[in-house]
Enzyme design. Structure first.
Site, PDB file in Angstrom:
ATOM      1  N   GLU A  80      37.980  43.226  29.308  1.00 18.03           N
ATOM      2  CA  GLU A  80      36.789  43.022  28.491  1.00 18.03           C
ATOM      3  C   GLU A  80      36.457  44.265  27.677  1.00 18.03           C
ATOM      4  O   GLU A  80      36.123  44.173  26.491  1.00 18.03           O
ATOM      5  CB  GLU A  80      35.581  42.659  29.369  1.00 18.03           C
ATOM      6  CG  GLU A  80      35.586  41.245  29.862  1.00 18.03           C
ATOM      7  CD  GLU A  80      34.216  40.799  30.332  1.00 18.03           C
ATOM      8  OE1 GLU A  80      33.272  40.793  29.520  1.00 18.03           O
ATOM      9  OE2 GLU A  80      34.093  40.468  31.529  1.00 18.03           O
TER      10      GLU A  80
ATOM     11  N   THR B 295      41.148  42.059  40.931  1.00 21.46           N
ATOM     12  CA  THR B 295      41.010  41.156  39.791  1.00 21.46           C
ATOM     13  C   THR B 295      39.727  41.433  38.999  1.00 21.46           C
ATOM     14  O   THR B 295      39.786  41.509  37.768  1.00 21.46           O
ATOM     15  CB  THR B 295      41.069  39.688  40.262  1.00 21.46           C
ATOM     16  OG1 THR B 295      42.313  39.480  40.943  1.00 21.46           O
ATOM     17  CG2 THR B 295      40.951  38.725  39.097  1.00 21.46           C
TER      18      THR B 295
ATOM     19  N   HIS C 148      45.725  36.780  37.207  1.00 26.60           N
ATOM     20  CA  HIS C 148      46.151  38.062  37.767  1.00 26.60           C
ATOM     21  C   HIS C 148      47.442  37.765  38.504  1.00 26.60           C
ATOM     22  O   HIS C 148      47.433  37.107  39.536  1.00 26.60           O
ATOM     23  CB  HIS C 148      45.071  38.603  38.704  1.00 26.60           C
ATOM     24  CG  HIS C 148      45.271  40.016  39.095  1.00 26.60           C
ATOM     25  ND1 HIS C 148      44.296  40.727  39.744  1.00 26.60           N
ATOM     26  CD2 HIS C 148      46.301  40.875  38.943  1.00 26.60           C
ATOM     27  CE1 HIS C 148      44.712  41.961  39.974  1.00 26.60           C
ATOM     28  NE2 HIS C 148      45.939  42.069  39.503  1.00 26.60           N
TER      29      HIS C 148
END
Length: 141
Positions: free
Chosen positions: A43, A35, A72
């Protein structure tokens, strides 16, 4: 500096999951795409969207992540290709919100929202260096 960030602007990246992006506690050998690694790649997809489409004219400007709200939803093995997608859904001055998603060749593996703040790198570094100095002084007490 005034930025003309356009709502609906998108970026898409394709990467292969490598062994240093996995968990290490589930079973012996290579594990699943972690994750934190997925969030990091999401990002970076958002950062590159801003940098390549809106901030490329001035190298003193970039962005930093400020908010992450990610689910996730499926496991992905090492070696799988994933597709990362980012879309700008909100702009408030230098604060930019994104819708993000990630999928492998079989299914969506993650989705959510991310927020970034556009920064002037020299000013940001000046504030950061001052904080480092203050923390060093505090630790010497």
């Amino acid at each position: 500096m005034d930025f003309e960030i356009k709502l609906g602007s998108e970026n898409e990246r394709r990467i292969k999951v490598n062994h240093n992006q996995t968990t290490s506690f589930l079973w012996e050998g290579e594990n699943v795409f972690s994750t934190p690694s997925m969030i990091s790649e999401m990002e970076e997809t958002c950062r590159l969207l801003l940098k390549e489409q809106f901030l490329k004219v001035d190298s003193e400007w970039d962005s930093v992540g400020t908010v992450v709200d990610i689910n996730h939803t499926a496991a992905t093995p090492v070696g799988a290709e994933i597709i990362l997608k980012a879309e700008i859904i909100g702009v408030d001055g230098r604060r930019v919100q994104f819708k993000v998603s990630t999928e492998d060749n079989l299914e969506q593996i993650g989705e959510g929202k991310h927020e970034r703040f556009i920064i002037n790198i020299p000013k940001f570094k000046e504030k950061f260096d001052l904080k480092v100095k203050r923390l060093d002084e505090f630790q010497k007490r």
